[in-house]
Design an enzyme around this catalytic site. Sequence first.
Site, PDB file in Angstrom:
ATOM      1  CG  HIS A  81      -1.867  -1.128   1.292  1.00 31.74           C
ATOM      2  ND1 HIS A  81      -2.515  -1.514   2.444  1.00 31.74           N
ATOM      3  CD2 HIS A  81      -2.289  -1.983   0.332  1.00 31.74           C
ATOM      4  CE1 HIS A  81      -3.293  -2.550   2.183  1.00 31.74           C
ATOM      5  NE2 HIS A  81      -3.172  -2.859   0.911  1.00 31.74           N
TER       6      HIS A  81
HETATM    7  C1  FAD Z   1       0.239  -7.622  -4.128  1.00 33.84           C
HETATM    8  C2  FAD Z   1      -0.682  -6.467  -3.892  1.00 33.84           C
HETATM    9  C3  FAD Z   1      -1.861  -6.680  -3.169  1.00 33.84           C
HETATM   10  C4  FAD Z   1      -2.722  -5.610  -2.930  1.00 33.84           C
HETATM   11  N1  FAD Z   1      -3.934  -5.860  -2.342  1.00 33.84           N
HETATM   12  C5  FAD Z   1      -4.856  -4.863  -2.277  1.00 33.84           C
HETATM   13  C6  FAD Z   1      -6.183  -5.123  -1.832  1.00 33.84           C
HETATM   14  O1  FAD Z   1      -6.552  -6.259  -1.541  1.00 33.84           O
HETATM   15  N2  FAD Z   1      -7.044  -4.084  -1.752  1.00 33.84           N
HETATM   16  C7  FAD Z   1      -6.668  -2.798  -2.063  1.00 33.84           C
HETATM   17  O2  FAD Z   1      -7.481  -1.891  -1.903  1.00 33.84           O
HETATM   18  N3  FAD Z   1      -5.438  -2.536  -2.519  1.00 33.84           N
HETATM   19  C8  FAD Z   1      -4.532  -3.531  -2.661  1.00 33.84           C
HETATM   20  N4  FAD Z   1      -3.295  -3.276  -3.181  1.00 33.84           N
HETATM   21  C9  FAD Z   1      -2.958  -1.886  -3.535  1.00 33.84           C
HETATM   22  C10 FAD Z   1      -3.602  -1.448  -4.830  1.00 33.84           C
HETATM   23  O3  FAD Z   1      -3.371  -2.396  -5.846  1.00 33.84           O
HETATM   24  C11 FAD Z   1      -3.016  -0.084  -5.209  1.00 33.84           C
HETATM   25  O4  FAD Z   1      -3.301   0.825  -4.167  1.00 33.84           O
HETATM   26  C12 FAD Z   1      -3.579   0.447  -6.517  1.00 33.84           C
HETATM   27  O5  FAD Z   1      -3.306  -0.442  -7.578  1.00 33.84           O
HETATM   28  C13 FAD Z   1      -2.974   1.805  -6.831  1.00 33.84           C
HETATM   29  O6  FAD Z   1      -3.580   2.288  -8.010  1.00 33.84           O
HETATM   30  P1  FAD Z   1      -2.897   3.432  -8.873  1.00 33.84           P
HETATM   31  O7  FAD Z   1      -3.785   3.709 -10.019  1.00 33.84           O
HETATM   32  O8  FAD Z   1      -2.490   4.529  -7.987  1.00 33.84           O
HETATM   33  O9  FAD Z   1      -1.502   2.833  -9.409  1.00 33.84           O
HETATM   34  P2  FAD Z   1      -1.039   1.444  -9.996  1.00 33.84           P
HETATM   35  O10 FAD Z   1      -2.033   0.386  -9.776  1.00 33.84           O
HETATM   36  O11 FAD Z   1       0.345   1.255  -9.461  1.00 33.84           O
HETATM   37  O12 FAD Z   1      -0.953   1.697 -11.569  1.00 33.84           O
HETATM   38  C14 FAD Z   1       0.005   2.527 -12.146  1.00 33.84           C
HETATM   39  C15 FAD Z   1       0.238   2.074 -13.580  1.00 33.84           C
HETATM   40  O13 FAD Z   1       1.043   3.062 -14.233  1.00 33.84           O
HETATM   41  C16 FAD Z   1       2.000   2.439 -15.057  1.00 33.84           C
HETATM   42  N5  FAD Z   1       3.150   3.346 -15.189  1.00 33.84           N
HETATM   43  C17 FAD Z   1       4.020   3.721 -14.223  1.00 33.84           C
HETATM   44  N6  FAD Z   1       4.929   4.585 -14.722  1.00 33.84           N
HETATM   45  C18 FAD Z   1       4.633   4.762 -16.027  1.00 33.84           C
HETATM   46  C19 FAD Z   1       5.222   5.539 -17.070  1.00 33.84           C
HETATM   47  N7  FAD Z   1       6.290   6.331 -16.847  1.00 33.84           N
HETATM   48  N8  FAD Z   1       4.676   5.472 -18.316  1.00 33.84           N
HETATM   49  C20 FAD Z   1       3.579   4.680 -18.553  1.00 33.84           C
HETATM   50  N9  FAD Z   1       2.988   3.927 -17.583  1.00 33.84           N
HETATM   51  C21 FAD Z   1       3.506   3.977 -16.332  1.00 33.84           C
HETATM   52  C22 FAD Z   1       2.354   1.165 -14.284  1.00 33.84           C
HETATM   53  O14 FAD Z   1       2.904   0.175 -15.145  1.00 33.84           O
HETATM   54  C23 FAD Z   1       1.003   0.767 -13.690  1.00 33.84           C
HETATM   55  O15 FAD Z   1       0.313  -0.131 -14.506  1.00 33.84           O
HETATM   56  C24 FAD Z   1      -2.399  -4.305  -3.408  1.00 33.84           C
HETATM   57  C25 FAD Z   1      -1.225  -4.103  -4.140  1.00 33.84           C
HETATM   58  C26 FAD Z   1      -0.368  -5.169  -4.404  1.00 33.84           C
HETATM   59  C27 FAD Z   1       0.882  -4.932  -5.208  1.00 33.84           C
END
Ligand code: FAD
Length: 477
Positions: free
Chosen positions: A413
Site C-alpha cells: 500500500h
Molecule cells: C500484491 C498487492 C496486493 C494488494 N492488495 C490490495 C487489496 O486487496 N485491496 C486494495 O485496496 N489494494 C490492494 N493493493 C494496492 C492497490 O493495488 C493499489 O493501491 C492500486 O493499484 C494503486 O492504483 P494506482 O492507479 O495509484 O496505481 P497502480 O495500480 O500502481 O498503476 C500505475 C500504472 O502506471 C504504469 N506506469 C508507471 N509509470 C509509467 C510511465 N512512466 N509510463 C507509462 N505507464 C507507467 C504502471 O505500469 C502501472 O500499470 C495491493 C497491491 C499489491 C501490489
Amino acid sequence: MIDVEVLVIGSGPGGALTAARLAEAGRQVFVLEEGDWIEVGEHEPFSLDQMEAQYRNAGQTVALGRPPIIYTEGRGAGGGSEVNSGLYHRPGPELLDDWARRFAIRDLSERDIVEHSREIEKTLSVGTVPGAVTPASSVIERGGAALGWATREVPRWMVYGETSDAGDGERQTMTRTYLPRAREAGATIMTGVHVDRLVKRGRRIVEVRATKRLAPGISEPLRFRPEHVFVCAGAIQTPALLQRSGLRTNVGRTLAVHPMVKAVARFDDAINVPDDVPVHQVKEFAPNISIGGSASGPGLLGLALAPEWARFAEVTADWEHSSLYYAATRTQGHGRVQALPFLDDPLVTYRLTRGDGKMLVHALERMVHLLFAAGARRVYPSVAEAVELRTAADLTELGQRLKLRDLNLMTVHLCSSVPMGEDRARAGVDSFGRIHGFDNVRVNDASLLPEAPGLNPQGTIMAIASRNCAAFLAGAR
Ligand SMILES: Cc1cc2nc3c(=O)[nH]c(=O)nc-3n(C[C@H](O)[C@H](O)[C@H](O)COP(=O)(O)OP(=O)(O)OC[C@H]3O[C@@H](n4cnc5c(N)ncnc54)[C@H](O)[C@@H]3O)c2cc1C
C-alpha cells in the site's frame, strides 16, 4: 506529433477509471501504459511466475531505511488491480471529514463521494463470499472470537462461479471492467509505452515524450501534444515522472505506506490455499493496526522465512499446513521518492519513528496472540533472527528484545507522494488533483491521498479519482 485531447498516463485503478469516465463523457482519450496487457488467469494468482510478469522489477523493490521496507508495484494494463487481493473498503465519513479538515480539502464529505463509491462497487461486483471462506480466513475469525476482538469479512471485487466458494472467484480487475469500458467509449489504449517526460511551458504541459517498446532492445520515440494530462502512474512512478519533468513542489516528499510485519503459522489441519488470500481482518485496533492474511504459496512462505528458511525447511516442505498472516500499521514517519539522473528507478527511502517501531512490535504481538488463540501449533515471525514460537508466552520474552531494525518489513500500500489540498505549503495538487500552479496537468491515483488510510486503499483511490473526473467535466477545475 500526435494531438490528443486527454492523455492518461498509467492504467491502474486511478488511470483506468479516469479513462472510462472521460471517454464516456465524450472526451477523446489516449491511455499510455508501460507494461503489457495480460489477461486475468494467464498467470496463477500470487505465484512467483505472476510476480515476474506483472510486477515492476519482479517485486524486488526496496525503500531504503532502518529497517528497509520491501515494496511491490503492479506493472501492466490494470496496474496493481491485476495482481492484488481484491479487498474492498468504501471510504467512511470519519476518514473523509478528518482529511477534509486536516488537509484543507474541499468537497470531500461522504455526500460528495458516496455516489462514486456506489457506481464503483456495482461495476466491480463488490461483495462478500456467497459460499464458504477458506480455512486460512476462518483462522482469523476463530482467533478473534476466542480473544473477543472484532473481526470482519472484507468484501472483494469478485464474480463467483458455480460452487460460490472463496476459491471459485474471479477478480474484477481493470482489464475486466473500466479499461474495456473506456475502449468501448472510444479511448485508445497503448501498452508497452513508457512516458519519459512532460514538457512544460508557463502554466501548461505542451508536450509528452514517451518511448514505445517494439521488441527486446528495440524502441521508438513517441511525442504527444495533449490538451489535458492525467498522471496516474502510481505513488512511486507519478512523483518520479513529475520530478523528471521539473515539477517538484511538494512532489515525492510525503510518501506514506502501511508497513507489514508477517508471520508463518503452522496448524494441525491443512489450511493453505496457494491461489487465494483470506478475506477476514481484525478490526479491533483499526485504523492504526490491521491484521489479516496474505498469499501463501510455498515460494512465498520461503520468502517470509528468509534468510533462515533452510533451518525451517520442513515448514515449506509441509506447506499445506501453514499460512502467512500480516499485521499492518499506519506510521508517523514518511518516505521520499527521488528521481535520479540516468537511472530508470527512483531512489525511495522511508524513515520510521521510534513510535512506529513500538506500534509494529505491538502489532506483531497481537497477531501472534490471535494465531495461537486460533489453534496454531507453531508461529514463525518474519524477523532477522530465526525464531520458532511454541506458545504466545514465548513472544512476551521475544517482544522485550525485539527492536524495529529486527523486523522484516514489506508493503503493498503506497500513497500520498503528491498529496491533495488547498494548503500550498504542503499539498502538491489542489482539492481535485490539479497540480498547483498549472492549468492542464492533474494527478489521479494513489499519490493524492493525503495520508495512508489505515485500510486497503484501492476503493478510496477510485472514489476520489471518480469525484475528480466529475469536477473536471463540470469545468469546476
Ligand atoms: C500484491 C498487492 C496486493 C494488494 N492488495 C490490495 C487489496 O486487496 N485491496 C486494495 O485496496 N489494494 C490492494 N493493493 C494496492 C492497490 O493495488 C493499489 O493501491 C492500486 O493499484 C494503486 O492504483 P494506482 O492507479 O495509484 O496505481 P497502480 O495500480 O500502481 O498503476 C500505475 C500504472 O502506471 C504504469 N506506469 C508507471 N509509470 C509509467 C510511465 N512512466 N509510463 C507509462 N505507464 C507507467 C504502471 O505500469 C502501472 O500499470 C495491493 C497491491 C499489491 C501490489
